[in-house]
Every structure is written in C-alpha cells, then in structure tokens.
Design a protein around this motif. Structure first.
Motif, PDB file in Angstrom:
ATOM      1  N   ASN A 236       8.480  14.644  -5.090  1.00 33.30           N
ATOM      2  CA  ASN A 236       7.553  15.710  -5.466  1.00 33.30           C
ATOM      3  C   ASN A 236       6.096  15.299  -5.346  1.00 33.30           C
ATOM      4  O   ASN A 236       5.259  16.084  -4.906  1.00 33.30           O
ATOM      5  CB  ASN A 236       7.836  16.155  -6.906  1.00 33.30           C
ATOM      6  N   SER A 237       5.761  14.082  -5.751  1.00 39.04           N
ATOM      7  CA  SER A 237       4.354  13.691  -5.807  1.00 39.04           C
ATOM      8  C   SER A 237       3.791  13.293  -4.457  1.00 39.04           C
ATOM      9  O   SER A 237       2.618  13.541  -4.169  1.00 39.04           O
ATOM     10  CB  SER A 237       4.159  12.549  -6.805  1.00 39.04           C
ATOM     11  N   THR A 238       4.596  12.690  -3.596  1.00 38.03           N
ATOM     12  CA  THR A 238       4.085  12.203  -2.307  1.00 38.03           C
ATOM     13  C   THR A 238       4.523  13.059  -1.128  1.00 38.03           C
ATOM     14  O   THR A 238       3.910  12.995  -0.070  1.00 38.03           O
ATOM     15  CB  THR A 238       4.568  10.764  -2.045  1.00 38.03           C
ATOM     16  N   GLY A 239       5.601  13.824  -1.290  1.00 34.88           N
ATOM     17  CA  GLY A 239       6.146  14.601  -0.186  1.00 34.88           C
ATOM     18  C   GLY A 239       6.955  13.772   0.785  1.00 34.88           C
ATOM     19  O   GLY A 239       7.506  14.290   1.753  1.00 34.88           O
ATOM     20  N   GLY A 240       7.023  12.460   0.546  1.00 33.24           N
ATOM     21  CA  GLY A 240       7.705  11.567   1.463  1.00 33.24           C
ATOM     22  C   GLY A 240       9.167  11.366   1.136  1.00 33.24           C
ATOM     23  O   GLY A 240       9.667  11.805   0.106  1.00 33.24           O
TER      24      GLY A 240
ATOM     25  N   THR B 101      24.412  -7.182  -0.325  1.00 34.04           N
ATOM     26  CA  THR B 101      24.640  -5.730  -0.346  1.00 34.04           C
ATOM     27  C   THR B 101      23.339  -4.939  -0.333  1.00 34.04           C
ATOM     28  O   THR B 101      23.351  -3.719  -0.517  1.00 34.04           O
ATOM     29  CB  THR B 101      25.438  -5.340  -1.602  1.00 34.04           C
ATOM     30  N   ILE B 102      22.224  -5.625  -0.099  1.00 32.72           N
ATOM     31  CA  ILE B 102      20.906  -5.006  -0.205  1.00 32.72           C
ATOM     32  C   ILE B 102      20.172  -5.106   1.135  1.00 32.72           C
ATOM     33  O   ILE B 102      20.203  -6.133   1.805  1.00 32.72           O
ATOM     34  CB  ILE B 102      20.066  -5.703  -1.300  1.00 32.72           C
ATOM     35  N   ALA B 103      19.489  -4.024   1.510  1.00 34.19           N
ATOM     36  CA  ALA B 103      18.655  -4.020   2.711  1.00 34.19           C
ATOM     37  C   ALA B 103      17.283  -3.446   2.379  1.00 34.19           C
ATOM     38  O   ALA B 103      17.098  -2.796   1.346  1.00 34.19           O
ATOM     39  CB  ALA B 103      19.322  -3.208   3.821  1.00 34.19           C
ATOM     40  N   CYS B 104      16.320  -3.682   3.246  1.00 32.99           N
ATOM     41  CA  CYS B 104      14.946  -3.264   3.005  1.00 32.99           C
ATOM     42  C   CYS B 104      14.741  -1.794   3.391  1.00 32.99           C
ATOM     43  O   CYS B 104      15.385  -1.280   4.301  1.00 32.99           O
ATOM     44  CB  CYS B 104      13.985  -4.138   3.809  1.00 32.99           C
ATOM     45  N   PHE B 105      13.815  -1.164   2.697  1.00 33.09           N
ATOM     46  CA  PHE B 105      13.492   0.225   2.996  1.00 33.09           C
ATOM     47  C   PHE B 105      12.040   0.496   2.647  1.00 33.09           C
ATOM     48  O   PHE B 105      11.367  -0.321   2.025  1.00 33.09           O
ATOM     49  CB  PHE B 105      14.420   1.169   2.228  1.00 33.09           C
ATOM     50  N   ILE B 106      11.549   1.652   3.075  1.00 35.40           N
ATOM     51  CA  ILE B 106      10.210   2.109   2.736  1.00 35.40           C
ATOM     52  C   ILE B 106      10.326   3.176   1.665  1.00 35.40           C
ATOM     53  O   ILE B 106      11.084   4.138   1.807  1.00 35.40           O
ATOM     54  CB  ILE B 106       9.480   2.684   3.962  1.00 35.40           C
ATOM     55  N   HIS B 107       9.562   2.992   0.596  1.00 35.51           N
ATOM     56  CA  HIS B 107       9.564   3.962  -0.489  1.00 35.51           C
ATOM     57  C   HIS B 107       8.930   5.271  -0.025  1.00 35.51           C
ATOM     58  O   HIS B 107       8.153   5.312   0.934  1.00 35.51           O
ATOM     59  CB  HIS B 107       8.786   3.385  -1.678  1.00 35.51           C
ATOM     60  N   ALA B 108       9.249   6.359  -0.715  1.00 32.81           N
ATOM     61  CA  ALA B 108       8.723   7.677  -0.370  1.00 32.81           C
ATOM     62  C   ALA B 108       7.206   7.716  -0.340  1.00 32.81           C
ATOM     63  O   ALA B 108       6.610   8.526   0.374  1.00 32.81           O
ATOM     64  CB  ALA B 108       9.257   8.728  -1.350  1.00 32.81           C
ATOM     65  N   GLY B 109       6.559   6.845  -1.098  1.00 32.65           N
ATOM     66  CA  GLY B 109       5.107   6.771  -1.101  1.00 32.65           C
ATOM     67  C   GLY B 109       4.523   5.804  -0.098  1.00 32.65           C
ATOM     68  O   GLY B 109       3.313   5.657  -0.001  1.00 32.65           O
ATOM     69  N   GLY B 110       5.370   5.116   0.664  1.00 36.08           N
ATOM     70  CA  GLY B 110       4.894   4.225   1.711  1.00 36.08           C
ATOM     71  C   GLY B 110       4.923   2.752   1.387  1.00 36.08           C
ATOM     72  O   GLY B 110       4.603   1.923   2.239  1.00 36.08           O
TER      73      GLY B 110
ATOM     74  N   VAL C 216       0.847  -1.191   0.000  1.00 35.39           N
ATOM     75  CA  VAL C 216       0.000   0.000   0.000  1.00 35.39           C
ATOM     76  C   VAL C 216       0.878   1.236   0.000  1.00 35.39           C
ATOM     77  O   VAL C 216       1.810   1.363   0.789  1.00 35.39           O
ATOM     78  CB  VAL C 216      -0.936   0.015   1.219  1.00 35.39           C
ATOM     79  N   TYR C 217       0.579   2.170  -0.908  1.00 36.55           N
ATOM     80  CA  TYR C 217       1.392   3.378  -1.024  1.00 36.55           C
ATOM     81  C   TYR C 217       0.569   4.493  -1.645  1.00 36.55           C
ATOM     82  O   TYR C 217      -0.539   4.288  -2.127  1.00 36.55           O
ATOM     83  CB  TYR C 217       2.636   3.115  -1.875  1.00 36.55           C
TER      84      TYR C 217
END
Length: 316
Positions: free
Chosen positions: A267-271, A285-294, A237-238
C-alpha cells in the motif's frame, strides 16, 4: 552481518492495495552511471498485463495456445488471457536498458513484476548426479525453469511442467527468441553480495552459490541489483512511504495480471517483492529478494511465491 529473513507471517500480513494502477516504475539507470537517472525503455515481446476494458467483449470460441497460456480474441482485435472470470490484455513488455555494455550487449530488465513464482516449491534437499542440491540452488530452481521453459529436478525425476512452455516461449515469437543472447550467468559467491562489497555477507562465503549457467532469460543477482552504473543505489536504499524523499529504482510495480495471480502490492510504496537469483548464505531454504520498497538486503523462504522480474541480453 546477518540480514533480515522475511517469513510467511510477514508476507501474509502485507497490506495489498485495493485498486491496482497501471504498471509504471520510477526512473532507472542510463547504463553509463550516475545512480537514479532516467533510462531508455524499449518494447520487446508480449505478455498479459492490464485488465480488460468494460467496453471489450471476449469470444472464447476464438482461442490460441501460446506457451503456458490460452489467449482469447477480444472485440477490439487484441488477445486476452483469463484469470478466474476476468480477462487481461496481452500487451508489449516494457524493458529498462540497464547498460549498453553488458559484454558488449544491452542488458534489459522488465519494468514490471509480470508473475509471481516460487524460487523452489519446497525446502527439501535433492540428489542430482550424486551431488546434494539444496533448495536455494539457482541452477536447479523452479523459477529458472519457468523463465527458460526447461525441466527441473524434483528428487531424481525431471519435472516437465514448464518444458517448452516457459516465459521465453510464451512472451516471444521464434524470431524474437533468436534475438536474445545465450548469457553466461554469474552465480559465484561474489555475485551474491552487493556490488563493491563482495565480503559484506558472511565474509563473502556462500556455500550455496552454484556453478554458472547459460540462459536466455535470468534473474538479476544481488551484485547486479546494486550496481550504480545500472541505475541502482546502495543495497539498503528504499522507499519509506508513498511520499518519502528516498527513492529506489529497484521499486518494481506488479501488473494487474500479476496481482490477479497472487503477486503482492504494498500500500505505501506500490511495489511488489521480487526474486533475485542469489541464494542466501544460511540456511539452504532461503534466497535473496528485493523488498516492495526497493531494499536489496532481504531474504525469504524459497517456497514463497513472489514477483518475477525477468532480465535478458540482446545485441546493441
């Protein structure tokens, strides 16, 4: 199920808002379930956040070293941190109460991305106490050291850059630090999968999951960031755009201070993109993250510098 890996090129192309609004998030959880509902917000600790008002002048001869920063006295009586030629006001940190029943305590999540930090600063394997440690190992990560003000291993040597002067020592007084619980942080393979679906990624196997840690400050895991009773929706969900009807409590807005240090702001989500503590299952070399849109189904190279949204536990 293979998840999308965000690359250097993608982040470099991310549009950054021309102007930075005050930090304000969407509604979060109320600690009792129900998904995207209003939550309690408390203030605890202090951190540089908003850009100085034009009417305020700063006296650099009146300064104080607090943890990792030097603060200067403003004409309004407040303290300010400096980034290049600009000053940022040291303000109370707002925390969202995710639940009142985190092993009998409150679980708090910062309302804003407070600073961009690397998960780890290169892609190299290390040998620590005869064990091979990969770059996405949370126990020995740079971001965990930054959060708690501890040393971390680079090769065989201790890196002391945050020792005694991390987020913990900068944001909180000694008395406040004493009110923060030492939390046993779950770093199991199950914690690297969404809540309620422990076998979604790689059939639930994650060779890079490390042993549990005991920390005052920590990052959320993939499981915690998708726990409905904390106010979070399903992992995918984002916010699709600024006027979209699909919203996510995982959309975290960066402070002006964080943006001045290089945090992204979409720009579009403000996140802003922000780290989870969970390693991705492949490669190391990879870790998990939350995208700017959630969206909580992303992964990114550990040497990227993206937003940090601290979590902690205090007594009810």
């Amino acid at each position: 199920m293979k998840r999308m890996v965000k690359t250097l090129a993608l982040l470099a192309s991310l549009a950054v808002a021309a102007s930075v609004s005050a930090c304000k998030n969407l509604a979060g959880g109320n600690g009792t379930g129900g998904g995207e509902t209003a939550s309690a917000i408390i203030e605890f600790g202090r951190w540089p956040q908003s850009k100085k008002a034009d009417s305020v002048t700063v006296d650099e001869s009146d300064s104080e070293v607090v943890g990792m920063f030097t603060y200067y006295k403003g004409s309004d009586g407040e303290q300010y941190a400096k980034v290049s030629s600009d000053y940022y006001k040291v303000e109370p940190i707002k925390w969202r109460v995710l639940t009142n029943n985190y092993n009998g305590n409150k679980l708090l999540l910062a309302e804003c991305a407070l600073m961009p930090v690397q998960y780890y600063d290169n892609a190299s394997q290390r040998t620590i106490d005869s064990d091979t440690v990969y770059a996405n190992n949370y126990k020995h990560s740079k971001v965990r050291a930054w959060l708690n003000g501890i040393a971390y291993k680079k090769g065989s040597a201790d890196n002391e850059e945050y020792n005694g002067k991390g987020f913990l020592q900068t944001a909180f007084t000694t008395d406040e630090q004493g009110k923060i619980n030492n939390t046993t942080v779950d770093n199991s393979a199950e914690s690297t999968n969404p809540d309620g679906d422990a076998t979604l990624w790689n059939s639930g196997s994650n060779q890079y999951a490390c042993e549990n840690t005991s920390d005052k400050i920590f990052l959320l895991s993939e499981k915690e960031a998708t726990t409905e009773s904390y106010g979070f929706a399903k992992y995918n969900v984002y916010i699709r755009d600024g006027n979209g009807t699909t919203e996510s409590a995982r959309r975290i807005i960066p402070t002006e201070f964080a943006v001045a240090h290089g945090a992204d702001k979409d720009n579009s989500t403000g996140g802003s993109h922000w780290w989870l503590r969970s390693p991705y299952y492949d490669p190391e070399t990879i870790a998990c993250f939350i995208h700017a849109g959630g969206n909580a189904s992303g992964s990114i190279p550990v040497f990227m510098s993206i937003g940090v949204v601290p979590a902690l536990s205090i007594a009810p």
